[in-house]
Each structure stands twice: as C-alpha cells, then as structure tokens.
Motif scaffolding. Structure first.
Motif, PDB file in Angstrom:
ATOM      1  N   GLU A 115       0.834  -1.212   0.000  1.00 25.66           N
ATOM      2  CA  GLU A 115       0.000   0.000   0.000  1.00 25.66           C
ATOM      3  C   GLU A 115       0.861   1.251   0.000  1.00 25.66           C
ATOM      4  OE1 GLU A 115      -2.574  -0.432   3.347  1.00 25.66           O
ATOM      5  OE2 GLU A 115      -4.078  -1.608   2.251  1.00 25.66           O
ATOM      6  N   PHE A 116       1.945   1.251   0.789  1.00 23.32           N
ATOM      7  CA  PHE A 116       2.857   2.403   0.813  1.00 23.32           C
ATOM      8  C   PHE A 116       3.503   2.583  -0.559  1.00 23.32           C
ATOM      9  CE2 PHE A 116       7.101   4.166   1.129  1.00 23.32           C
ATOM     10  CZ  PHE A 116       6.916   5.291   1.915  1.00 23.32           C
ATOM     11  N   ALA A 117       4.011   1.478  -1.111  1.00 22.79           N
ATOM     12  CA  ALA A 117       4.700   1.552  -2.401  1.00 22.79           C
ATOM     13  C   ALA A 117       3.748   1.984  -3.517  1.00 22.79           C
ATOM     14  CB  ALA A 117       5.330   0.207  -2.732  1.00 22.79           C
ATOM     15  N   GLU A 118       2.546   1.431  -3.528  1.00 23.30           N
ATOM     16  CA  GLU A 118       1.573   1.774  -4.569  1.00 23.30           C
ATOM     17  C   GLU A 118       1.142   3.234  -4.474  1.00 23.30           C
ATOM     18  OE1 GLU A 118      -1.438  -1.130  -3.947  1.00 23.30           O
ATOM     19  OE2 GLU A 118      -0.252  -2.772  -4.793  1.00 23.30           O
ATOM     20  N   LYS A 119       0.963   3.722  -3.257  1.00 25.97           N
ATOM     21  CA  LYS A 119       0.591   5.130  -3.071  1.00 25.97           C
ATOM     22  C   LYS A 119       1.695   6.045  -3.588  1.00 25.97           C
ATOM     23  CE  LYS A 119      -1.881   8.523  -1.153  1.00 25.97           C
ATOM     24  NZ  LYS A 119      -0.994   9.681  -1.297  1.00 25.97           N
ATOM     25  N   THR A 120       2.952   5.671  -3.330  1.00 28.49           N
ATOM     26  CA  THR A 120       4.081   6.468  -3.812  1.00 28.49           C
ATOM     27  C   THR A 120       4.134   6.471  -5.333  1.00 28.49           C
ATOM     28  OG1 THR A 120       5.337   5.887  -1.823  1.00 28.49           O
ATOM     29  CG2 THR A 120       6.581   6.791  -3.675  1.00 28.49           C
ATOM     30  N   VAL A 121       3.939   5.300  -5.938  1.00 29.46           N
ATOM     31  CA  VAL A 121       3.960   5.199  -7.396  1.00 29.46           C
ATOM     32  C   VAL A 121       2.800   5.982  -8.004  1.00 29.46           C
ATOM     33  CG1 VAL A 121       3.751   3.628  -9.361  1.00 29.46           C
ATOM     34  CG2 VAL A 121       5.170   2.989  -7.398  1.00 29.46           C
ATOM     35  N   GLU A 122       1.609   5.870  -7.426  1.00 27.09           N
ATOM     36  CA  GLU A 122       0.441   6.590  -7.940  1.00 27.09           C
ATOM     37  C   GLU A 122       0.657   8.104  -7.879  1.00 27.09           C
ATOM     38  OE1 GLU A 122      -2.801   5.247  -5.592  1.00 27.09           O
ATOM     39  OE2 GLU A 122      -3.042   3.342  -6.673  1.00 27.09           O
TER      40      GLU A 122
ATOM     41  N   VAL B 203      11.805   6.610 -18.848  1.00 26.33           N
ATOM     42  CA  VAL B 203      12.440   5.808 -19.907  1.00 26.33           C
ATOM     43  C   VAL B 203      11.397   5.528 -20.976  1.00 26.33           C
ATOM     44  CG1 VAL B 203      13.583   3.637 -20.471  1.00 26.33           C
ATOM     45  CG2 VAL B 203      14.065   4.773 -18.290  1.00 26.33           C
ATOM     46  N   GLU B 204      11.542   6.180 -22.128  1.00 22.63           N
ATOM     47  CA  GLU B 204      10.506   6.158 -23.151  1.00 22.63           C
ATOM     48  C   GLU B 204      10.263   4.777 -23.753  1.00 22.63           C
ATOM     49  OE1 GLU B 204       8.400   8.445 -24.034  1.00 22.63           O
ATOM     50  OE2 GLU B 204       9.199   9.899 -22.613  1.00 22.63           O
ATOM     51  N   GLN B 205      11.345   4.000 -23.977  1.00 18.93           N
ATOM     52  CA  GLN B 205      11.154   2.724 -24.670  1.00 18.93           C
ATOM     53  C   GLN B 205      10.451   1.676 -23.821  1.00 18.93           C
ATOM     54  OE1 GLN B 205      14.062   4.099 -23.804  1.00 18.93           O
ATOM     55  NE2 GLN B 205      15.767   2.626 -23.767  1.00 18.93           N
ATOM     56  N   TYR B 206      10.341   1.944 -22.512  1.00 20.56           N
ATOM     57  CA  TYR B 206       9.623   1.018 -21.629  1.00 20.56           C
ATOM     58  C   TYR B 206       8.481   1.791 -20.965  1.00 20.56           C
ATOM     59  CZ  TYR B 206      13.859  -1.806 -22.068  1.00 20.56           C
ATOM     60  OH  TYR B 206      14.912  -2.527 -22.544  1.00 20.56           O
ATOM     61  N   ARG B 207       7.302   1.218 -21.005  1.00 19.85           N
ATOM     62  CA  ARG B 207       6.190   1.813 -20.269  1.00 19.85           C
ATOM     63  C   ARG B 207       5.793   0.826 -19.183  1.00 19.85           C
ATOM     64  NH1 ARG B 207       6.291   6.977 -20.031  1.00 19.85           N
ATOM     65  NH2 ARG B 207       6.427   7.978 -22.078  1.00 19.85           N
ATOM     66  N   PHE B 208       6.434   0.980 -18.036  1.00 19.01           N
ATOM     67  CA  PHE B 208       6.260   0.014 -16.963  1.00 19.01           C
ATOM     68  C   PHE B 208       4.936   0.241 -16.243  1.00 19.01           C
ATOM     69  CE2 PHE B 208      10.993   0.549 -17.119  1.00 19.01           C
ATOM     70  CZ  PHE B 208      11.265  -0.706 -17.658  1.00 19.01           C
ATOM     71  N   SER B 209       4.294  -0.860 -15.845  1.00 15.43           N
ATOM     72  CA  SER B 209       3.044  -0.789 -15.106  1.00 15.43           C
ATOM     73  C   SER B 209       3.311  -0.387 -13.660  1.00 15.43           C
ATOM     74  CB  SER B 209       2.350  -2.159 -15.122  1.00 15.43           C
ATOM     75  OG  SER B 209       3.115  -3.099 -14.377  1.00 15.43           O
ATOM     76  N   MET B 210       2.224  -0.031 -12.953  1.00 16.41           N
ATOM     77  CA  MET B 210       2.374   0.360 -11.559  1.00 16.41           C
ATOM     78  C   MET B 210       2.920  -0.791 -10.730  1.00 16.41           C
ATOM     79  SD  MET B 210      -0.404   1.747  -8.787  1.00 16.41           S
ATOM     80  CE  MET B 210      -0.991   0.096  -8.432  1.00 16.41           C
ATOM     81  N   ASN B 211       2.409  -2.005 -10.976  1.00 15.33           N
ATOM     82  CA  ASN B 211       2.884  -3.176 -10.223  1.00 15.33           C
ATOM     83  C   ASN B 211       4.364  -3.435 -10.484  1.00 15.33           C
ATOM     84  OD1 ASN B 211       0.394  -3.576  -9.087  1.00 15.33           O
ATOM     85  ND2 ASN B 211      -0.157  -5.321 -10.369  1.00 15.33           N
ATOM     86  N   PHE B 212       4.779  -3.248 -11.726  1.00 15.50           N
ATOM     87  CA  PHE B 212       6.183  -3.447 -12.063  1.00 15.50           C
ATOM     88  C   PHE B 212       7.060  -2.455 -11.303  1.00 15.50           C
ATOM     89  CE2 PHE B 212      10.000  -2.509 -14.410  1.00 15.50           C
ATOM     90  CZ  PHE B 212      10.443  -3.742 -14.867  1.00 15.50           C
ATOM     91  N   LEU B 213       6.677  -1.185 -11.308  1.00 15.44           N
ATOM     92  CA  LEU B 213       7.453  -0.157 -10.612  1.00 15.44           C
ATOM     93  C   LEU B 213       7.461  -0.400  -9.106  1.00 15.44           C
ATOM     94  CD1 LEU B 213       6.171   2.932 -12.625  1.00 15.44           C
ATOM     95  CD2 LEU B 213       8.478   1.963 -12.726  1.00 15.44           C
ATOM     96  N   ARG B 214       6.321  -0.817  -8.573  1.00 11.35           N
ATOM     97  CA  ARG B 214       6.240  -1.140  -7.147  1.00 11.35           C
ATOM     98  C   ARG B 214       7.196  -2.280  -6.797  1.00 11.35           C
ATOM     99  NH1 ARG B 214       1.268  -4.655  -5.883  1.00 11.35           N
ATOM    100  NH2 ARG B 214       2.744  -6.135  -6.814  1.00 11.35           N
ATOM    101  N   ASP B 215       7.157  -3.353  -7.595  1.00 14.60           N
ATOM    102  CA  ASP B 215       7.991  -4.527  -7.315  1.00 14.60           C
ATOM    103  C   ASP B 215       9.473  -4.203  -7.435  1.00 14.60           C
ATOM    104  OD1 ASP B 215       5.674  -5.929  -6.955  1.00 14.60           O
ATOM    105  OD2 ASP B 215       5.711  -6.915  -8.924  1.00 14.60           O
ATOM    106  N   PHE B 216       9.826  -3.387  -8.423  1.00 17.54           N
ATOM    107  CA  PHE B 216      11.236  -3.049  -8.593  1.00 17.54           C
ATOM    108  C   PHE B 216      11.758  -2.280  -7.381  1.00 17.54           C
ATOM    109  CE2 PHE B 216      14.561  -0.023  -9.589  1.00 17.54           C
ATOM    110  CZ  PHE B 216      15.529  -0.848 -10.127  1.00 17.54           C
ATOM    111  N   CYS B 217      11.010  -1.278  -6.949  1.00 12.43           N
ATOM    112  CA  CYS B 217      11.466  -0.439  -5.840  1.00 12.43           C
ATOM    113  C   CYS B 217      11.549  -1.230  -4.535  1.00 12.43           C
ATOM    114  CB  CYS B 217      10.549   0.769  -5.678  1.00 12.43           C
ATOM    115  SG  CYS B 217      10.725   1.965  -7.026  1.00 12.43           S
ATOM    116  N   ILE B 218      10.587  -2.126  -4.303  1.00 14.04           N
ATOM    117  CA  ILE B 218      10.624  -2.950  -3.088  1.00 14.04           C
ATOM    118  C   ILE B 218      11.840  -3.874  -3.128  1.00 14.04           C
ATOM    119  CG2 ILE B 218       9.450  -4.797  -1.832  1.00 14.04           C
ATOM    120  CD1 ILE B 218       6.794  -3.491  -2.648  1.00 14.04           C
TER     121      ILE B 218
END
Length: 528
Positions: free
Chosen positions: A264-271, A296-311
């Motif tokens: 929830e913390f990570a998703e709120k930060t990404v949102e 990064v233009e060539q990649y359009r990462f999803s919210m879940n992807f960005l959340r998982d990477f940062c965690i």
C-alpha cells in the motif's frame, strides 16, 4: 478357558514379534542408508531415512553456518543433501569457486533463481529484479544499470548519504551521548539509516526512521516483518506454509498483513509520482530510480512493475550495508590496532584537504576524499568476507548438468553456495583465512579487488550487484564520519552471533556506547 488364555498369550507374543520385526526393519534401513551415505557422500552430513538432512540440521541449529563450514571442508568443498521424503528438496552445497563461476557465468542460463526461490518471495517482491529471471530480469537490469551508473544518480546518491549522515545520523549519536542511557543497539541504528537512504534513492521518499526519537515507522516495521516471515518459508516444508497460506492462519496470516502494508505504501508512492508526471509532463527535477524509470521512453512500466522493482531495490540495499557496518564495528572493536590504522588514514585525508575542520557539522567527505580511504575500503571488504550480509546463494538446475568438480546435478536440483564458509576455507583464502586482516586487499598502497567468484559477496557474473558502488560509498561515509568523531565501545556481556536466516543479522543486535574522540591530525600511530 485354557484355550482362550493360550490364544491370548499367542496374540501378545505375535504383537511382540511384530514390534521386533518393525524395529529390525527400521534398523536395517538405517544401516543401509548409512552405508549408501558413506559410499556416496563422504564427509558430508548424515542423510537419514525419510527425513534426509533435517535431523542433522536440527542438531546444529545453534551454529548452523559453522557446522556447514566444517562439513564442506571435510567433504572437500562439496556435499550432497536431501530434504524430507516427498518434499522435493535435493541438490548439493558447495564452496568451490570453479563451481560458482560455472553457475553464475559459464552456464548462467542453466542455473536461474528458479521456482523454489521465486515462489517464496513472490508475495513480497512480485516480479521485481531481485526475484526475476530471464527476459523480465534482463529488462530491469538494463535500465537499472544505465540509471545507477549515470553521473546524475551518482551525484544524487552521494548528496543523499551526506545529508543523512550529517543531518540525522551524527546528530542522533550526539543526542545519545548526552542522554542518561547511552547504551544503544548499533545494528538497529544502521538498519534505520540504510532504510531511509535506500528509500530516498529508490522512491524519492524519506520514511523518517532515523529521527532523534527513533520512532516506530509502520512501513519500515512491516517491511522488516515481511522479510523475516518470507525467509521463514525456507525453513519449513512447502506443504506446511502453503497450507497456512491457503487458510490464512499462523505466520502466513502475519506475512499477508505485513505485505499489504508494504504494498500500500509503495503503490501510493507510485500513484502520486504518476499523477505528478501526468500533470507536469516530466520528472526532470527528480533523480530517484522510480522517477528515472518512469521517464524511460522505450519502456512503459506498469504500476505493479514499478512497485515490485522499488521494493526489491530496498530489500537488496537495506540489508547489505547495514549488516556489514554492524559486523565491521564489532570486528574493529576486537582489533583496536586496525581501528587505529583506519583513524590515521581518515585523519590524514582530512589534514590534506581544504576542509580541515571535520567537526564542523556542515563539513562533509567528498567523493575524492572517500576514494583515498584505501585501508578503510579494505577493512570493510574484509568484514564482508568474514560476515557476508547474505551468507548463502541459491540456484535451481534447469537441465541435468555436471559441475567442474565432477558433481552431477539433475533437473530440479538446487545448488547452494555458502559464501560464509568460503571465507574459512584455506584452499581459497590461505592459512590465515579466519583472521581479520585488511592487508590482504592492498598491494603497493592500492586497493586490489578479488576474483568475484572467490568473493561473491555482491553476487557475480551477469547478476553482479548494480548497487556495489552505491554500497561502498554509503559504508565508507558512515564509518569514516563516525570513527573520526567517536570511539564505538561494544558493551560487555552480550552474545554476538549470526541470526539463522538467509540474511546474516546479529541475532540479539549489537549494543554499544559512543565515546567522543578528540580530533588529532598529527597523532602518532599505535599500530601493533
């Protein structure tokens, strides 16, 4: 009546014979298993019928890493293991650098993290870089390497650690020194420091763990709990934790609740950052990894992807440096002549700089000054050699293979390499392998890196840690800043031992007292 008594007695005799037969059969099975074990796994731990290595493991639960080390030395560097019957756990443990190079580089594709590892971490890390394989891992690795090695991020991360050290860490220590109770858990302080630092680098958000009053931070506490409970999955049979997860009871219920807080913390930060990006059209003023990934233009990462990477990034960066620093200060307390050499080096760097008064709260070590601290880097590397933050590495075999030392591994087997044990093997590090000797890292006054497969503390091969430079900068800044101002005295009467998880925490923390040090730039060396 006599007939009834006779047959009753016959039943008792028959029951007794059956028990005797069962006992003899079990004894025969044990003797047979022992013979097979002796012939096929010489020097390795006893593999029991049905239970495999589990009973032997439990006998040595209080000193598991040293037991593994002794078993590996006795078996020549590699031994086979097997878990409980029908549990599916089997493979080899090794410390052979040629085996490690073969897995981590030569046949990299045949030894991924594998399903065994990914399943246990999937709830917390999802598909983040720390838990990914194949193309998904390569995409994250490519972008992470590009961004973390950029001059922009390097400058940003240096500024972040400077501000945290001088704006919070040193002020916190000064406050502790002035307090009535000066005894404090150094490991807890370092975990708080690295959590704040890595969160700022990954998310661009400061959780505030290092405030003067050492507050409770829900995100940090949930992250710690989620990590511990995830690691606990490695110590219990799969059917058990999966059953508990299905019914949402026991430690799996706790894990689900902790993961929910973290996500929830990570998703709120990404949102919030996505909203900022949509409103502004760019994030050029931000340098944290989350913002860089979004642009990064060539990649359009999803919210879940960005959340998982940062965690994943927080998990990898928080433990490595904090645990290493705690063991480092414990080791130099036991070796005061090494502490004196480090202090002399740091003071020499200060005396030759334009910012001579490092007691000034605004004075900070520069990147150039940190590079000159060769002996400090050697001492930190030596500390990591003896007490690696992650003592074990796991790989899963994709197809039947033969390791360089001749060990055959079948598809689905798991190869575990024990980094903790490698440091204690004479054939790898010499007869002084168990000694804390930073000089082994220095030649002609220069720091000399070791072969990464002999020293896989930061992983090796294609998965070599992208944050290695970040970690050393952070550790050197913290260690030099503290040692220049304080003597760290380890409190007597505490048992300092590794915690039995895949991360080498100190089981009961490290309680210390800080003694203010008088800066003396011309102090003579007190080397032994």
């Amino acid at each position: 009546m006599l007939f009834m008594l006779f047959f009753s007695n016959m039943d008792c005799v028959s029951a007794h014979l059956k028990l005797t037969d069962i006992f003899i059969a079990l004894l025969g099975l044990f003797i047979f298993s022992s013979a097979v074990h002796w012939l096929t796994n010489k020097g390795g731990p006893m593999l029991w019928p049905v239970l495999g290595i589990i009973p032997t493991f439990l006998f040595h639960a209080t000193n598991v890493y040293d037991w593994i080390t002794d078993a590996l030395i006795e078996s020549g560097g590699t031994f086979r293991y097997r878990g409980m019957w029908l549990g599916g756990a089997h493979g080899v443990l090794t410390v052979d650098p040629s085996n490690i190079e073969y897995m981590l580089k030569t046949k990299f594709k045949n030894f991924p993290k594998g399903k065994y590892y990914r399943k246990r971490f999937s709830d917390l890390l999802g598909s983040g870089i720390f838990n990914a394989d194949d193309e998904l891992w390569r995409d994250q690795r490519r972008v992470a390497t590009s961004e973390m090695h950029s001059s922009r991020f390097i400058d940003y991360s240096l500024g972040t650690v400077q501000e945290l050290v001088h704006g919070k860490l040193l002020k916190l220590i000064d406050n502790i020194v002035k307090s009535s109770d000066q005894r404090v858990d150094l490991q807890d302080i370092f975990l708080r420091f690295t959590f704040d630092n890595i969160s700022i680098a990954a998310f661009g958000v400061d959780p505030g763990c290092l405030a003067i009053n050492l507050p409770d931070v829900p995100f940090a506490e949930a992250f710690e709990r989620a990590t511990e409970l995830t690691l606990f999955r490695f110590t219990v049979p799969p059917f058990l934790w999966k059953l508990l997860k299905f019914f949402n009871i026991g430690f799996e219920k706790e894990l689900r609740e902790a993961v929910k807080v973290v996500h929830e913390f990570a998703e709120k930060t990404v949102e919030d950052r996505m909203m900022e990006y949509e409103q502004e059209g760019h994030l050029s003023e931000r340098t944290d990894l989350l913002s860089r990934f979004m642009e990064v233009e060539q990649y359009r990462f999803s919210m879940n992807f960005l959340r998982d990477f940062c965690i994943s990034f927080i998990l990898a960066g928080r433990d490595t440096s904090s645990v290493a620093l705690a063991w480092f200060f414990w080791l130099i307390h036991k070796h005061p002549h090494i502490e004196n050499k480090i202090i002399n080096e740091v003071e020499s760097v200060v005396s030759n700089s334009t910012h001579r008064n490092m007691n000034d709260e605004n004075a900070m070590f520069t990147r150039e000054q940190l590079k000159k601290m060769v002996y400090l880097q050697a001492a930190l590397s030596e500390s990591l050699r003896l007490y690696p933050s992650v003592p074990l590495g796991f790989k899963e075999v994709q197809e039947d293979d033969i390791l360089p030392d001749g060990s055959m591994v079948s598809k689905g087997a798991r190869v575990i390499y024990c980094i903790y044990s490698m440091a204690r093997v004479e054939s790898i590090w010499g007869k002084d392998c168990r000694e804390f000797r930073p000089e082994r890292w220095i030649k002609d006054g220069e720091f000399m890196s070791e072969n990464q497969f002999k020293y896989p503390v930061f992983n090796a091969g294609p998965r070599l840690c992208v944050g290695k430079r970040f970690a050393y900068t952070q550790m050197k800044m913290v260690a030099a800043s503290i040692l220049l101002r304080y003597h760290v005295e380890v409190c007597e009467g505490q048992c300092v031992v590794p915690k039995m998880t895949t991360t080498l925490y100190m089981k009961n923390g490290l309680y210390v007292r800080f003694k203010p040090r008088v800066l003396n730039l011309v102090r003579e060396s007190t080397e032994k």
